[in-house]
Write a protein that holds these residues in place. Structure first.
Motif, mmCIF file in Angstrom:
data_model
loop_
_atom_site.group_PDB
_atom_site.id
_atom_site.type_symbol
_atom_site.label_atom_id
_atom_site.label_comp_id
_atom_site.label_asym_id
_atom_site.label_seq_id
_atom_site.Cartn_x
_atom_site.Cartn_y
_atom_site.Cartn_z
ATOM 1 N N VAL A 3 -2.506 -13.689 -0.260
ATOM 2 C CA VAL A 3 -3.390 -12.866 0.486
ATOM 3 C C VAL A 3 -2.414 -11.162 0.523
ATOM 4 C CG1 VAL A 3 -5.765 -12.071 1.378
ATOM 5 C CG2 VAL A 3 -5.031 -14.522 0.005
ATOM 6 N N LYS A 4 -2.926 -10.006 0.502
ATOM 7 C CA LYS A 4 -2.861 -8.845 0.231
ATOM 8 C C LYS A 4 -3.921 -8.111 0.993
ATOM 9 C CE LYS A 4 1.843 -10.734 -2.354
ATOM 10 N NZ LYS A 4 2.551 -9.268 -2.618
ATOM 11 N N PHE A 5 -3.073 -7.311 0.909
ATOM 12 C CA PHE A 5 -4.541 -5.977 1.154
ATOM 13 C C PHE A 5 -3.579 -4.252 1.447
ATOM 14 C CE2 PHE A 5 -2.185 -7.608 5.183
ATOM 15 C CZ PHE A 5 -2.290 -5.734 6.549
ATOM 16 N N VAL A 6 -3.997 -3.530 0.525
ATOM 17 C CA VAL A 6 -3.368 -2.004 1.429
ATOM 18 C C VAL A 6 -4.214 -0.810 1.474
ATOM 19 C CG1 VAL A 6 -2.362 -0.366 -0.573
ATOM 20 C CG2 VAL A 6 -2.657 -2.233 -1.885
ATOM 21 N N PHE A 7 -3.663 0.015 2.612
ATOM 22 C CA PHE A 7 -3.943 0.768 2.871
ATOM 23 C C PHE A 7 -3.362 1.889 2.784
ATOM 24 C CE2 PHE A 7 -1.968 -1.468 5.925
ATOM 25 C CZ PHE A 7 -1.303 -0.672 6.313
ATOM 26 N N THR A 8 -4.148 2.683 3.201
ATOM 27 C CA THR A 8 -3.413 4.288 3.623
ATOM 28 C C THR A 8 -3.307 5.085 4.911
ATOM 29 O OG1 THR A 8 -4.458 4.693 1.545
ATOM 30 C CG2 THR A 8 -3.507 6.553 2.683
ATOM 31 N N VAL B 213 -0.025 7.744 2.763
ATOM 32 C CA VAL B 213 0.887 7.610 1.898
ATOM 33 C C VAL B 213 -0.017 5.438 2.063
ATOM 34 C CG1 VAL B 213 3.663 6.262 2.419
ATOM 35 C CG2 VAL B 213 2.664 8.464 3.767
ATOM 36 N N PRO B 214 0.302 5.459 0.938
ATOM 37 C CA PRO B 214 -0.871 3.955 0.852
ATOM 38 C C PRO B 214 0.659 2.266 1.468
ATOM 39 C CG PRO B 214 -0.144 4.463 -1.661
ATOM 40 C CD PRO B 214 -0.234 5.735 -0.561
ATOM 41 N N VAL B 215 0.375 1.811 2.013
ATOM 42 C CA VAL B 215 0.663 0.124 2.751
ATOM 43 C C VAL B 215 0.340 -1.102 2.158
ATOM 44 C CG1 VAL B 215 2.492 -0.798 4.714
ATOM 45 C CG2 VAL B 215 1.255 1.601 4.965
ATOM 46 N N ASP C 84 -9.799 4.089 5.967
ATOM 47 C CA ASP C 84 -11.085 3.707 6.409
ATOM 48 C C ASP C 84 -11.478 2.157 5.057
ATOM 49 O OD1 ASP C 84 -13.541 2.066 7.121
ATOM 50 O OD2 ASP C 84 -14.901 3.452 5.897
ATOM 51 N N ALA C 85 -10.833 3.230 4.110
ATOM 52 C CA ALA C 85 -10.927 1.867 3.125
ATOM 53 C C ALA C 85 -9.690 0.961 2.733
ATOM 54 C CB ALA C 85 -11.151 2.273 1.405
ATOM 55 N N VAL C 86 -9.795 -0.126 2.757
ATOM 56 C CA VAL C 86 -8.799 -1.212 2.695
ATOM 57 C C VAL C 86 -8.733 -2.002 1.211
ATOM 58 C CG1 VAL C 86 -7.473 -3.090 3.655
ATOM 59 C CG2 VAL C 86 -8.583 -1.563 5.183
ATOM 60 N N GLN C 87 -7.926 -2.586 0.931
ATOM 61 C CA GLN C 87 -8.287 -3.029 -0.483
ATOM 62 C C GLN C 87 -7.295 -4.392 -1.155
ATOM 63 O OE1 GLN C 87 -10.047 -1.611 -3.374
ATOM 64 N NE2 GLN C 87 -9.873 -3.525 -4.502
ATOM 65 N N VAL C 88 -8.381 -5.122 -0.613
ATOM 66 C CA VAL C 88 -7.969 -7.355 -0.818
ATOM 67 C C VAL C 88 -7.498 -7.321 -2.071
ATOM 68 C CG1 VAL C 88 -8.589 -9.147 0.180
ATOM 69 C CG2 VAL C 88 -9.265 -6.953 1.771
ATOM 70 N N LYS C 89 -6.015 -7.906 -2.325
ATOM 71 C CA LYS C 89 -6.048 -8.266 -3.298
ATOM 72 C C LYS C 89 -5.630 -10.322 -3.247
ATOM 73 C CE LYS C 89 -2.414 -5.808 -3.781
ATOM 74 N NZ LYS C 89 -1.397 -4.431 -4.282
ATOM 75 N N PHE C 90 -5.918 -10.644 -3.704
ATOM 76 C CA PHE C 90 -5.686 -12.600 -4.025
ATOM 77 C C PHE C 90 -5.777 -12.820 -5.041
ATOM 78 C CE2 PHE C 90 -10.369 -12.161 -5.202
ATOM 79 C CZ PHE C 90 -10.901 -13.238 -5.555
ATOM 80 N N LYS C 91 -4.350 -13.548 -5.419
ATOM 81 C CA LYS C 91 -3.670 -14.666 -6.049
ATOM 82 C C LYS C 91 -3.857 -15.907 -5.938
ATOM 83 C CE LYS C 91 -0.892 -14.526 -10.468
ATOM 84 N NZ LYS C 91 0.558 -13.218 -10.376
ATOM 85 N N LEU C 92 -4.954 -17.055 -6.623
ATOM 86 C CA LEU C 92 -4.509 -18.190 -5.441
ATOM 87 C C LEU C 92 -4.722 -19.552 -6.794
ATOM 88 C CD1 LEU C 92 -8.052 -17.607 -3.545
ATOM 89 C CD2 LEU C 92 -5.753 -17.550 -2.849
#
Length: 180
Positions: free
Chosen positions: A29-34, A38-40, A168-176
């Motif tokens: 379970v990961k997330f990407v924010f700026t 810069v994307p982190v 404000d936007a955070v992308q949540v990514k999952f691979k289960l």
């Protein structure tokens, strides 16, 4: 209780999807924010999920996910400490984020949506999560991503509410991975 009633109850229970735990070692379970344009990418190192899902019968599905927010890797030791603070996740008061769904929709072959309750930082709201399912060897992969507004969930309050430093936007990514 007569035999017919007992048989009916047993058949109903057998027809109910039984949730299986994910293989946490294979899952993420990961997330990407700026931050400062810069994307982190970060990740949650501890989480648990139970999934019962059959693509042929999505209406019988259910999922329950719990993420340990104290085990957040936000990219640096300073960031890891900061996200625990009251202004961010406030992990002493709200140690977990959760998602529970029992309603599923088929979007197209292999693509679905889970509709359920998302909980974070003492709040709860409906959330629709798109995902794909694919069989592999001895199990199934459930993969997807969805956007969250950190400010809507009061993550990054006070001086951090200014979206000039952290978007404000955070992308949540999952691979289960759920073994059979």
């Amino acid at each position: 209780m007569n035999r017919f009633a007992l048989s009916s109850i047993l058949l109903a229970l057998l027809g109910t999807a039984q949730a299986a735990p994910i293989d946490a070692a294979k899952s993420s379970v990961k997330f990407v924010f700026t931050q400062m344009n810069v994307p982190v990418e970060g990740q949650f190192k501890k989480f648990a999920a139970d999934i019962a899902f059959d693509a042929a019968k999505p209406e019988a599905g259910k999922v329950s996910i719990s993420v340990d927010l104290a085990a957040t890797d936000a990219g640096s030791s300073d960031a890891n400490q900061a996200v625990q603070l009251k202004e961010w996740f406030n992990t002493p008061a709200f140690p977990r984020a959760t998602f529970t769904a029992t309603q599923f929709k088929t979007v197209s072959p292999g693509k679905f949506q889970a509709v359920g309750q998302f909980g974070l930082k003492g709040r709860s709201a409906n959330l629709t999560v798109p995902f794909t399912v694919r069989a592999e060897g001895n199990g199934q992969w459930f993969e997807g991503s969805f956007p969250l507004s950190r400010l809507a969930w009061k993550v990054g309050e006070g001086e951090w509410a200014d979206v000039g430093a952290v978007a404000d936007a955070v992308q949540v990514k999952f691979k289960l991975f759920v073994p059979k």
